[in-house]
Write a protein that holds these residues in place. Structure first.
Motif, PDB file in Angstrom:
ATOM      1  N   ASP A   1      45.326 -22.315  22.110  1.00 60.25           N
ATOM      2  CA  ASP A   1      46.432 -21.566  22.579  1.00 60.25           C
ATOM      3  C   ASP A   1      47.616 -22.458  22.933  1.00 60.25           C
ATOM      4  O   ASP A   1      48.968 -22.138  22.435  1.00 60.25           O
ATOM      5  N   LEU A   2      47.269 -23.783  23.574  1.00 61.75           N
ATOM      6  CA  LEU A   2      48.443 -24.380  23.721  1.00 61.75           C
ATOM      7  C   LEU A   2      49.261 -25.295  22.723  1.00 61.75           C
ATOM      8  O   LEU A   2      50.412 -25.514  22.554  1.00 61.75           O
TER       9      LEU A   2
ATOM     10  N   LEU B   1      52.872 -24.966  22.514  1.00 61.85           N
ATOM     11  CA  LEU B   1      53.673 -26.291  22.907  1.00 61.85           C
ATOM     12  C   LEU B   1      53.600 -26.847  21.602  1.00 61.85           C
ATOM     13  O   LEU B   1      54.895 -27.752  21.599  1.00 61.85           O
TER      14      LEU B   1
ATOM     15  N   ASP C   1      50.633 -12.827  22.027  1.00 65.77           N
ATOM     16  CA  ASP C   1      50.835 -11.377  22.407  1.00 65.77           C
ATOM     17  C   ASP C   1      49.683 -10.740  21.888  1.00 65.77           C
ATOM     18  O   ASP C   1      48.944 -10.929  20.980  1.00 65.77           O
TER      19      ASP C   1
ATOM     20  N   ARG D   1      56.456 -17.283  31.562  1.00 62.17           N
ATOM     21  CA  ARG D   1      56.010 -18.174  30.242  1.00 62.17           C
ATOM     22  C   ARG D   1      56.422 -19.588  30.526  1.00 62.17           C
ATOM     23  O   ARG D   1      55.467 -20.576  30.359  1.00 62.17           O
TER      24      ARG D   1
ATOM     25  N   ARG E   1      54.494 -21.360  33.242  1.00 61.90           N
ATOM     26  CA  ARG E   1      53.031 -21.384  32.708  1.00 61.90           C
ATOM     27  C   ARG E   1      53.060 -22.779  31.836  1.00 61.90           C
ATOM     28  O   ARG E   1      51.961 -23.409  31.850  1.00 61.90           O
ATOM     29  N   LEU E   2      53.720 -22.683  30.689  1.00 57.18           N
ATOM     30  CA  LEU E   2      53.842 -23.739  29.930  1.00 57.18           C
ATOM     31  C   LEU E   2      54.173 -25.326  30.269  1.00 57.18           C
ATOM     32  O   LEU E   2      53.739 -26.147  30.088  1.00 57.18           O
TER      33      LEU E   2
ATOM     34  N   LYS F   1      51.078 -26.367  31.572  1.00 59.40           N
ATOM     35  CA  LYS F   1      50.145 -26.454  30.197  1.00 59.40           C
ATOM     36  C   LYS F   1      49.036 -25.762  30.522  1.00 59.40           C
ATOM     37  O   LYS F   1      47.723 -26.162  30.441  1.00 59.40           O
ATOM     38  N   VAL F   2      49.114 -24.476  30.827  1.00 62.91           N
ATOM     39  CA  VAL F   2      47.984 -23.634  31.466  1.00 62.91           C
ATOM     40  C   VAL F   2      47.997 -22.548  30.209  1.00 62.91           C
ATOM     41  O   VAL F   2      49.109 -21.866  29.867  1.00 62.91           O
ATOM     42  N   ASN F   3      47.013 -22.153  29.490  1.00 69.56           N
ATOM     43  CA  ASN F   3      47.223 -20.924  28.507  1.00 69.56           C
ATOM     44  C   ASN F   3      46.834 -19.676  29.351  1.00 69.56           C
ATOM     45  O   ASN F   3      46.450 -19.630  30.460  1.00 69.56           O
ATOM     46  N   GLN F   4      47.217 -18.607  28.578  1.00 71.43           N
ATOM     47  CA  GLN F   4      47.301 -17.314  29.324  1.00 71.43           C
ATOM     48  C   GLN F   4      46.064 -16.770  29.609  1.00 71.43           C
ATOM     49  O   GLN F   4      45.845 -16.470  30.828  1.00 71.43           O
ATOM     50  N   ARG F   5      44.835 -17.160  28.975  1.00 65.38           N
ATOM     51  CA  ARG F   5      43.624 -16.538  29.514  1.00 65.38           C
ATOM     52  C   ARG F   5      43.245 -17.297  30.968  1.00 65.38           C
ATOM     53  O   ARG F   5      42.694 -16.480  31.777  1.00 65.38           O
ATOM     54  N   ASP F   6      43.548 -18.480  30.956  1.00 70.23           N
ATOM     55  CA  ASP F   6      43.355 -19.365  32.140  1.00 70.23           C
ATOM     56  C   ASP F   6      43.962 -19.022  33.252  1.00 70.23           C
ATOM     57  O   ASP F   6      43.441 -18.700  34.506  1.00 70.23           O
TER      58      ASP F   6
ATOM     59  N   PHE G   1      44.312 -10.710  30.523  1.00 74.00           N
ATOM     60  CA  PHE G   1      44.953 -11.687  29.673  1.00 74.00           C
ATOM     61  C   PHE G   1      45.967 -10.900  28.768  1.00 74.00           C
ATOM     62  O   PHE G   1      46.852 -11.479  28.516  1.00 74.00           O
TER      63      PHE G   1
ATOM     64  N   SER H   1      50.175 -11.208  28.707  1.00 77.42           N
ATOM     65  CA  SER H   1      50.978 -11.294  27.529  1.00 77.42           C
ATOM     66  C   SER H   1      52.125 -10.444  27.565  1.00 77.42           C
ATOM     67  O   SER H   1      53.253 -10.760  27.025  1.00 77.42           O
TER      68      SER H   1
ATOM     69  N   GLU I   1      54.678 -11.615  29.726  1.00 74.32           N
ATOM     70  CA  GLU I   1      55.539 -12.387  29.228  1.00 74.32           C
ATOM     71  C   GLU I   1      56.809 -12.113  28.052  1.00 74.32           C
ATOM     72  O   GLU I   1      57.755 -12.621  27.981  1.00 74.32           O
ATOM     73  N   ASN I   2      55.879 -11.020  27.374  1.00 75.58           N
ATOM     74  CA  ASN I   2      57.011 -10.598  26.181  1.00 75.58           C
ATOM     75  C   ASN I   2      57.572  -9.516  26.530  1.00 75.58           C
ATOM     76  O   ASN I   2      58.332  -8.518  25.780  1.00 75.58           O
TER      77      ASN I   2
END
Lengths: 199, 115
Positions: free
Chosen positions: A36-37, A41, A48, B8, B11-12, B15-20, B29, B33, B36-37
């Motif tokens: 994902d990252l 990044l 989405d 978003r 979160r970035l 450095k954490v992903n959406q699920r976490d 999750f 998303s 965020e969108n």
């Protein structure tokens, strides 16, 4: 935009993608790779979730919208993705593969090739070929490229080979242990072992 | 910047992903998303508070982007008719005028605390 890729070139590009991700984030490259990252990044993609239309007898896991640098995962299959993290991770890595291998970013800006709303729909082929594709024996090289890239991204040779060599790959428990460490499905793991001629 | 864009970004930054993040906050999750969108309106204040805490972020910033009144402010507004009337009286004030009022309130607080 390069149209034909050799296996070794795809392998190299996947690893360069990971090195670039490490450089940008300072995160260590260790399994399981946070796909994902890496997408967000490392490659500037957005994830989405939405329900995607599926043509009859076709399974659509995800769609890449090049113009928006956005990957939509098919929410209709969210329970399957949750049940199989390997499936979700491979699907995302596969989409990153398309983004890195098949999308000409310069043309997105000029909109000459990818118009607004244009999308590349992904039909995941690993074990999910439509019956028509299976009957015709159709080989989609773009899909194969993206699968190679996904395998190399989630199981980079420089990390995967030393880990695999410590195990007896004929032993089912060892395979499960390795799959858990890299957070991939057993099918993806076996395919990677075959690609790298480890067994 | 919209609520979703800032969410978003925060979160970035971590450095954490959406699920976490969704798992930590107790939301789905797919819902995260969509937030965020900007395909869903901003969530309830309690969820924004949990998101802010999980991200180590200023909850006021996210509340304002979401056009929500922070939880601790609501009782201040509703405690007396004077407060909403006062807020209405300054609704067209610009940032500079608000800043002057804020400075004056700070002086009053200092004097009050000194007594």
């Amino acid at each position: 935009m390069k149209r034909f890729w050799r296996r070794d070139q795809i392998e190299d590009l996947a690893f360069v993608t990971l090195l670039d991700f490490r450089r940008r984030t300072g995160l260590r490259l260790e399994p399981p790779i946070d796909v994902d990252l890496v997408g967000e990044l490392g490659c500037g993609l957005q994830w989405d979730w939405d329900v995607l239309p599926e043509p009859p007898s076709t399974l659509v896991w995800a769609a890449l919208f090049p113009h928006e640098a956005r990957v939509v995962m098919n929410e209709a299959h969210a329970p399957k993705f949750t049940a199989s993290r390997g499936l979700e991770r491979f699907t995302k890595a596969h989409e990153i593969g398309h983004w890195m291998l098949h999308v000409d970013k310069a043309k997105i800006d000029s909109a000459s090739e990818y118009s607004q709303g244009d999308m590349v729909v992904e039909y995941i082929v690993r074990g999910a070929l439509t019956s028509a594709q299976a009957r015709s024996g159709q080989t989609n090289w773009l899909e194969r490229h993206a699968d190679w890239f996904a395998a190399a991204l989630l199981m980079p040779a420089s990390i995967f080979v030393p880990a695999a060599e410590q195990l007896d790959l004929r032993d089912e428990n060892s395979l499960r242990q390795l799959a858990a460490r890299f957070d991939v499905s057993l099918a993806a793991l076996r395919a990677r072992i075959g690609q790298l001629e480890l067994a | 910047m919209t609520f979703g864009e800032r969410l978003r970004q925060l979160r970035l930054d971590k450095k954490v992903n959406q699920r976490d993040l969704a798992s930590r906050v107790g939301i789905d999750f797919t819902y995260l998303s969509k937030l965020e969108n900007a395909r869903m309106p901003p969530p309830a204040t309690a969820t924004i508070a949990r998101l802010s805490k999980a991200l180590g972020a200023d909850s006021d910033e996210l509340m304002l982007l979401a056009r929500k009144v922070p939880v601790d402010i609501a009782p201040v507004i509703t405690r007396s008719p004077v407060v909403p009337a006062f807020l209405r009286s300054i609704k067209d004030f610009d940032d500079s005028e608000i800043s002057q009022l804020s400075d004056y309130a700070q002086k009053m607080r200092t004097q009050r605390d000194a007594k």
